[in-house]
Design an enzyme around this catalytic site. Sequence first.
Site, short mmCIF file in Angstrom:
data_model
loop_
_atom_site.label_atom_id
_atom_site.label_comp_id
_atom_site.label_asym_id
_atom_site.label_seq_id
_atom_site.Cartn_x
_atom_site.Cartn_y
_atom_site.Cartn_z
NE ARG A 172 -2.87 -0.27 3.24
CZ ARG A 172 -4.04 -0.89 3.03
NH1 ARG A 172 -4.98 -0.28 2.39
NH2 ARG A 172 -4.24 -2.11 3.50
CB CYS A 231 -27.82 -6.34 -9.66
SG CYS A 231 -29.52 -6.63 -9.23
N1 LLP Z 1 3.30 -8.99 3.19
C1 LLP Z 1 2.34 -9.91 3.38
C2 LLP Z 1 2.71 -11.29 3.75
C3 LLP Z 1 0.98 -9.55 3.24
O1 LLP Z 1 0.04 -10.47 3.44
C4 LLP Z 1 0.65 -8.22 2.87
C5 LLP Z 1 -0.74 -7.83 2.69
C6 LLP Z 1 1.70 -7.30 2.66
C7 LLP Z 1 3.01 -7.72 2.83
C8 LLP Z 1 1.47 -5.89 2.24
O2 LLP Z 1 0.69 -5.18 3.14
P1 LLP Z 1 0.53 -3.59 2.95
O3 LLP Z 1 1.90 -2.98 3.13
O4 LLP Z 1 0.02 -3.34 1.60
O5 LLP Z 1 -0.41 -3.19 4.01
N2 LLP Z 1 -7.07 -5.81 0.69
C9 LLP Z 1 -6.71 -5.16 1.93
C10 LLP Z 1 -5.28 -5.37 2.29
C11 LLP Z 1 -4.92 -6.83 2.44
C12 LLP Z 1 -3.46 -7.02 2.60
C13 LLP Z 1 -3.11 -8.44 2.66
N3 LLP Z 1 -1.71 -8.64 2.85
C14 LLP Z 1 -7.04 -3.67 1.78
O6 LLP Z 1 -7.55 -3.27 0.74
O7 LLP Z 1 -6.84 -2.90 2.71
#
Ligand code: LLP
Length: 405
Positions: free
Chosen positions: A256, A323
């Site tokens: 992110r 929908c």
């Molecule tokens: N490493 C692992 C093992 C992960 O499972 C994830 C995210 C990351 C790194 C990266 O995380 P970040 O830095 O992006 O927070 N769909 C959800 C987020 C799910 C993230 C799952 N794993 C959302 O839209 O907020």
Amino acid sequence: MLQVARQLGTPCYVYNEAVIMRQSRIVLDTFENQPVKWLYAIKANDNPHILSLIQKSGIGFDTVSFEEVLLCRHFTDNPRQIFYTENSMSDAEMDAAIQMGVILNIGSLKRLERFCRHPEATECCVRINPAIGDGHHARVNTGDSESKFGIRIGQIEEAVALAKKYGKRIIGLHAHIGSGIKEPENLIAAMKVLIELSKEFSDLTFINFGGGMPTPYRSSEKPFDMAHFGRLASALFEADLKGRPEGFHYLFEPGRWFVAEAGFLLTKVQTIKDQLETRYLGTDTGMHHLMRPIIYDAWHDVVNLTKIEHTPDQLYTISGNICESGDILAFDRLLPEAEMDDVLAFCDAGAYGMTMASQYNRRALPAEALLKTDGTFQIIRPAQTAEETVAEFLDKCRFTTTINS
Ligand code: LLP
């Protein structure tokens, strides 16, 4: 932005290259004199142009499926630049990952045993459940002791014994406590847990502390203070590095962080309607293009680009074209009075927007465009047309095969 909407059509995702580069630079500058490497968790946004952009700045890839590994192989000749965190991986996927030579991160004893028994396996990383979790929503808290991820601390001895029995090396320790971390102290606490546990392993060459660095989605939220975090982490590393072998390093793998703020989902108002108490703006996008508000009650700022100069004095609930009555992307937003065909932008949509999009209701996927630092726009994935979407679907389902029992 309005011009992109006009030329490309809506809905479309637009990403700002300068923001992605800024975010990359920030992390690369955070630990100047320490052995820290950064990986990009590509699940946040895996458009090939974005992968290439981030990779060129010197950042490796963090992947969580064999498909993501395959995708990243197109961007690097060096499989050691790809870190593959498995999650219920199959034997076939494990075998292919071993053949390919990527760094495999294993999150359960059963899978570690299968890995150890593989004749060609030599070394891997293990994912620990540090019993410290965090995240913007319960569904993205991965470090909690009951979450499905990682090997429990109480099982570490067994993991070490397994590797020893089969003559394999555990070269890395990993934990990822959650996504959109609310309390950075939790990340520091989990890092301390990993550093402490690392003493139980004799072959370590790295520790990976995961990702989870948050994005400020609301104006009331403070941005993650990377410099401050860097100072806290540096103090840990300085103390820990003494006695570590040559080449030992630390890793982080945010997703992110790199892309969320760079992205906008542009959509056009297709209907305006007053129910008894709710005034809806109906758009040409929906939960199939931006799932986050529905799964996590996530907030994305909404701007009416067509009425940017007007005073926001109306409350609107912004609905999608799927929908389902749950297909609401934003509730009760104060916006200028809107008209049909106004273009709205959902902000901070660069992470987990397009990668979580689907064709539900057999809808087409939107286009993606990159606003380059030289001011030009590049289409980095054209929109699917409705006709293409249906034709591809029919084509895939055309042949039936009978499986003999
Ligand atoms: N490493 C692992 C093992 C992960 O499972 C994830 C995210 C990351 C790194 C990266 O995380 P970040 O830095 O992006 O927070 N769909 C959800 C987020 C799910 C993230 C799952 N794993 C959302 O839209 O907020």
